[in-house]
Design an enzyme around this catalytic site. Structure first.
Site, PDB file in Angstrom:
ATOM      1  N   THR A 156       0.824  -1.214   0.000  1.00 28.92           N
ATOM      2  CA  THR A 156       0.000   0.000   0.000  1.00 28.92           C
ATOM      3  C   THR A 156       0.855   1.260   0.000  1.00 28.92           C
ATOM      4  O   THR A 156       1.928   1.296   0.623  1.00 28.92           O
ATOM      5  CB  THR A 156      -0.943   0.001   1.225  1.00 28.92           C
ATOM      6  OG1 THR A 156      -1.604   1.260   1.302  1.00 28.92           O
ATOM      7  CG2 THR A 156      -0.208  -0.234   2.530  1.00 28.92           C
ATOM      8  N   SER A 191      -1.827   2.999  10.410  1.00 24.44           N
ATOM      9  CA  SER A 191      -2.787   2.104  11.091  1.00 24.44           C
ATOM     10  C   SER A 191      -2.084   0.772  11.306  1.00 24.44           C
ATOM     11  O   SER A 191      -1.056   0.491  10.671  1.00 24.44           O
ATOM     12  CB  SER A 191      -4.048   1.889  10.239  1.00 24.44           C
ATOM     13  OG  SER A 191      -3.746   1.044   9.130  1.00 24.44           O
ATOM     14  N   TYR A 193      -3.104  -1.969  10.269  1.00 24.83           N
ATOM     15  CA  TYR A 193      -3.171  -2.606   8.951  1.00 24.83           C
ATOM     16  C   TYR A 193      -1.999  -2.157   8.079  1.00 24.83           C
ATOM     17  O   TYR A 193      -1.280  -2.967   7.492  1.00 24.83           O
ATOM     18  CB  TYR A 193      -4.507  -2.282   8.250  1.00 24.83           C
ATOM     19  CG  TYR A 193      -4.372  -2.296   6.760  1.00 24.83           C
ATOM     20  CD1 TYR A 193      -4.262  -3.491   6.059  1.00 24.83           C
ATOM     21  CD2 TYR A 193      -4.278  -1.097   6.021  1.00 24.83           C
ATOM     22  CE1 TYR A 193      -4.068  -3.504   4.687  1.00 24.83           C
ATOM     23  CE2 TYR A 193      -4.080  -1.105   4.665  1.00 24.83           C
ATOM     24  CZ  TYR A 193      -3.974  -2.306   4.000  1.00 24.83           C
ATOM     25  OH  TYR A 193      -3.770  -2.309   2.645  1.00 24.83           O
ATOM     26  N   HIS A 194      -1.818  -0.816   7.974  1.00 27.10           N
ATOM     27  CA  HIS A 194      -0.753  -0.319   7.105  1.00 27.10           C
ATOM     28  C   HIS A 194       0.626  -0.792   7.595  1.00 27.10           C
ATOM     29  O   HIS A 194       1.504  -1.106   6.788  1.00 27.10           O
ATOM     30  CB  HIS A 194      -0.803   1.209   7.021  1.00 27.10           C
ATOM     31  CG  HIS A 194      -1.922   1.750   6.173  1.00 27.10           C
ATOM     32  ND1 HIS A 194      -3.120   2.185   6.698  1.00 27.10           N
ATOM     33  CD2 HIS A 194      -2.029   1.932   4.834  1.00 27.10           C
ATOM     34  CE1 HIS A 194      -3.912   2.607   5.717  1.00 27.10           C
ATOM     35  NE2 HIS A 194      -3.277   2.468   4.584  1.00 27.10           N
ATOM     36  N   LYS A 197       1.595  -4.188   6.336  1.00 25.16           N
ATOM     37  CA  LYS A 197       2.143  -4.179   4.968  1.00 25.16           C
ATOM     38  C   LYS A 197       3.624  -3.785   4.977  1.00 25.16           C
ATOM     39  O   LYS A 197       4.398  -4.251   4.144  1.00 25.16           O
ATOM     40  CB  LYS A 197       1.348  -3.202   4.099  1.00 25.16           C
ATOM     41  CG  LYS A 197      -0.122  -3.570   3.917  1.00 25.16           C
ATOM     42  CD  LYS A 197      -0.295  -4.714   2.929  1.00 25.16           C
ATOM     43  CE  LYS A 197      -1.745  -4.926   2.564  1.00 25.16           C
ATOM     44  NZ  LYS A 197      -1.951  -6.007   1.596  1.00 25.16           N
TER      45      LYS A 197
HETATM   46  N1  USQ Z   1     -11.636   9.503   4.625  1.00 26.02           N
HETATM   47  C1  USQ Z   1     -12.492  10.567   4.778  1.00 26.02           C
HETATM   48  N2  USQ Z   1     -13.831  10.303   4.871  1.00 26.02           N
HETATM   49  C2  USQ Z   1     -14.335   9.046   4.812  1.00 26.02           C
HETATM   50  C3  USQ Z   1     -13.462   7.970   4.649  1.00 26.02           C
HETATM   51  C4  USQ Z   1     -12.104   8.234   4.558  1.00 26.02           C
HETATM   52  O1  USQ Z   1     -12.082  11.725   4.828  1.00 26.02           O
HETATM   53  O2  USQ Z   1     -15.568   8.897   4.909  1.00 26.02           O
HETATM   54  C5  USQ Z   1     -10.187   9.785   4.511  1.00 26.02           C
HETATM   55  C6  USQ Z   1      -9.331   9.036   5.523  1.00 26.02           C
HETATM   56  O3  USQ Z   1      -9.310   9.695   6.761  1.00 26.02           O
HETATM   57  C7  USQ Z   1      -7.986   9.019   4.810  1.00 26.02           C
HETATM   58  C8  USQ Z   1      -8.372   8.964   3.330  1.00 26.02           C
HETATM   59  O4  USQ Z   1      -9.744   9.338   3.265  1.00 26.02           O
HETATM   60  O5  USQ Z   1      -7.291  10.202   5.035  1.00 26.02           O
HETATM   61  C9  USQ Z   1      -8.210   7.602   2.709  1.00 26.02           C
HETATM   62  O6  USQ Z   1      -9.018   6.696   3.435  1.00 26.02           O
HETATM   63  P1  USQ Z   1      -9.632   5.407   2.732  1.00 26.02           P
HETATM   64  O7  USQ Z   1     -10.593   4.776   3.688  1.00 26.02           O
HETATM   65  O8  USQ Z   1     -10.096   5.729   1.378  1.00 26.02           O
HETATM   66  O9  USQ Z   1      -8.320   4.522   2.513  1.00 26.02           O
HETATM   67  P2  USQ Z   1      -7.364   3.793   3.547  1.00 26.02           P
HETATM   68  O10 USQ Z   1      -7.982   3.604   4.879  1.00 26.02           O
HETATM   69  O11 USQ Z   1      -6.044   4.487   3.503  1.00 26.02           O
HETATM   70  O12 USQ Z   1      -7.214   2.354   2.919  1.00 26.02           O
HETATM   71  C10 USQ Z   1      -7.548   2.063   1.565  1.00 26.02           C
HETATM   72  C11 USQ Z   1      -7.740   0.564   1.444  1.00 26.02           C
HETATM   73  C12 USQ Z   1      -6.419  -0.132   1.755  1.00 26.02           C
HETATM   74  C13 USQ Z   1      -5.314   0.431   0.868  1.00 26.02           C
HETATM   75  C14 USQ Z   1      -5.229   1.935   1.007  1.00 26.02           C
HETATM   76  C15 USQ Z   1      -4.275   2.574   0.045  1.00 26.02           C
HETATM   77  O13 USQ Z   1      -8.765   0.124   2.311  1.00 26.02           O
HETATM   78  O14 USQ Z   1      -6.567  -1.522   1.557  1.00 26.02           O
HETATM   79  O15 USQ Z   1      -4.080  -0.125   1.237  1.00 26.02           O
HETATM   80  O16 USQ Z   1      -6.530   2.509   0.711  1.00 26.02           O
HETATM   81  S1  USQ Z   1      -3.501   3.974   0.737  1.00 26.02           S
HETATM   82  O17 USQ Z   1      -4.525   4.876   1.255  1.00 26.02           O
HETATM   83  O18 USQ Z   1      -2.705   4.605  -0.278  1.00 26.02           O
HETATM   84  O19 USQ Z   1      -2.693   3.511   1.846  1.00 26.02           O
END
Ligand code: USQ
Length: 428
Positions: A156, A191, A193-194, A197
């Site tokens: 990720t 997190s 989770y992260h 990875k």
């Molecule tokens: N966020 C909001 N509002 C929401 C949901 C999320 O502002 O209703 C924000 C979060 O706080 C965060 C961002 O959006 O700052 C990204 O959150 P996300 O839920 O879209 O993504 P994340 O939790 O980081 O995880 C997802 C996948 C994971 C993958 C990752 C890629 O679930 O499997 O590894 O995206 S990355 O984000 O580049 O690490």
């Protein structure tokens, strides 16, 4: 049969996908089959179970796996092999790899939700122990049974965090006290989770070195979308999550607009991340499979298309909503996560472009397509609208009481699920 720069088979590969029943695993199987590769999948259906655990389900109706295989046979005229089992069982992993002898293994079978890993100590431990065990088992089984195979491991972009300097594509040159070296770019995950990875990345890099395995570590950005070109029939739909633990941000924003709920960029909303459409994530994984690295090479790909703040995506989702007579508001709830809400973000992502990656469609077109599908499945969304709001707080050691306190569904689940037959509960 074509051979690549390293004498490895490029077209007509046998690809093993772990996590083939998931959001990415399923469309990847369809895409690789359509490109002439043969595909065998592994899954234990734990994602379906964990999504039920938090009271949710996929917005799209997902047939049982045997029905999915039958649809592939009927629509694509291809066979999709399958082994039901758990990567925690080493004998199972070794037996499947010895029997299938794949050219490539795309490893997607990990707990993939950051909020789910933050619920409490049990979920944190399940995430890290499960993810690391599965990867180590695959590495050992590859070494024992198919050491020339290519491991494409789903990591990720979140491994890097949000440093105040440009993010390298895996490695960068460092000068310290007058000496230079090329080293892995620092990881600062956000997190449990992260972090799992990050630990996986160390294990894959080390195994490639000691056992001369070919490995690609994919630093995947946030995926959005519901369709790929191979999904030409409702029986071939992939899952689409929208609840707070399993749904990713842009997908959730569109679901919120369809439900008449406010769109929720958390806090200030300046969180910037790399995003990629589902279809382009599949394109990228296929490119990685078709261009294997040399034996012993550990290659890192930063796999995203463009970076946006969540505010920008919320605005785009609200703008496209108007075409569907939806008028969502944008609200900024207090951020349940502990993360920077305004920060520098400039990751390098050159390698996939050099291998031929091209964006297939514009962001607004994909958003439009998601609206069209979610409006068709609005009743399924509505039956689970109580699980959309955030309850898992990074600052809490135990968010279970908050999760359990969410209001129960107002309506019973609808039974008409687009003729897909028995859905959700994995096998028939
Ligand atoms: N966020 C909001 N509002 C929401 C949901 C999320 O502002 O209703 C924000 C979060 O706080 C965060 C961002 O959006 O700052 C990204 O959150 P996300 O839920 O879209 O993504 P994340 O939790 O980081 O995880 C997802 C996948 C994971 C993958 C990752 C890629 O679930 O499997 O590894 O995206 S990355 O984000 O580049 O690490």
């Amino acid at each position: 049969m074509d051979r690549g720069a390293h004498g490895h088979r490029v077209s007509g590969q046998k690809v093993l996908i772990t996590g083939v029943d998931g959001y990415s695993g399923w469309p990847l199987a369809l895409h690789l089959l359509a490109r002439g590769h043969s595909v065998v999948g592994i899954d234990n259906f734990v994602t379906r179970k964990r999504v039920r655990e938090v009271g949710s389900w996929s917005a799209t109706p997902i047939p049982s796996f045997p029905r999915r295989q039958a649809a592939v046979r009927e629509v694509l005229g291809r066979e999709l092999g399958f082994h039901r089992g758990d990567l925690a069982d080493y004998d199972f992993v070794r037996r499947v790899l010895a029997e299938e002898r794949p050219d490539a293994i795309v490893h997607l079978a990990e707990q993939r939700s950051a909020p789910y890993s933050m619920i409490d100590v049990r979920h944190a431990v399940d995430t890290q122990v499960g993810n690391l065990t599965g990867t180590l088992h695959l590495l050992y089984a590859m070494k024992e049974t198919c050491p020339d195979a290519h491991l494409v491991k789903m990591g990720t972009m979140g491994e890097y965090g949000t440093p105040n300097v440009d993010i390298a594509e895996g490695f960068f040159e460092v000068e310290y006290r007058g000496r230079k070296d090329t080293m892995p770019f620092p990881r600062q995950a956000g997190s449990w989770y992260h972090w799992s990875k990050v630990f996986d990345s160390g294990d894959v890099m080390f195994a490639a070195r000691i056992w001369k395995l070919r490995a690609t570590d994919v630093m995947q950005g946030v995926i959005y979308g519901v369709r790929t070109p191979e999904i030409t029939d409702d029986r071939l739909l992939t899952r689409f999550d929208f609840d707070e633990t399993w749904g990713t941000s842009l997908n959730r924003f569109i679901a919120q607009a369809v439900l008449g709920l406010p769109i929720t960029p958390y806090g200030k909303g300046g969180q910037r991340r790399g995003f990629i459409a589902l279809e382009d994530s599949m394109q990228s994984l296929r490119i990685a499979v078709e261009h294997p690295p040399a034996p012993g090479e550990y290659r890192v790909l930063n796999q995203f298309d463009a970076a946006y703040t969540v505010n920008e995506l919320a605005e785009r989702a609200a703008e496209v909503a108007r075409e569907f007579d939806l008028r969502p508001t944008i609200e900024h709830p207090p951020n349940p996560r502990t993360e920077a809400e305004e920060h520098y973000y400039q990751p390098v992502h050159d390698k996939l472009l050099a291998l031929g990656y091209r964006r297939s469609r514009e962001l607004s077109d994909v958003i439009r397509e998601i609206y069209r599908d979610l409006l068709r499945f609005r009743r399924r969304l509505d039956a689970r609208r109580h699980v959309v709001a955030a309850a898992v707080q990074w600052a809490n050691a135990d968010s279970r009481p908050a999760l359990e306190a969410r209001a129960p569904p107002r309506t019973p689940p609808p039974s008409d699920v687009a003729g897909a037959g028995p859905t959700e509960r994995s096998t028939a």
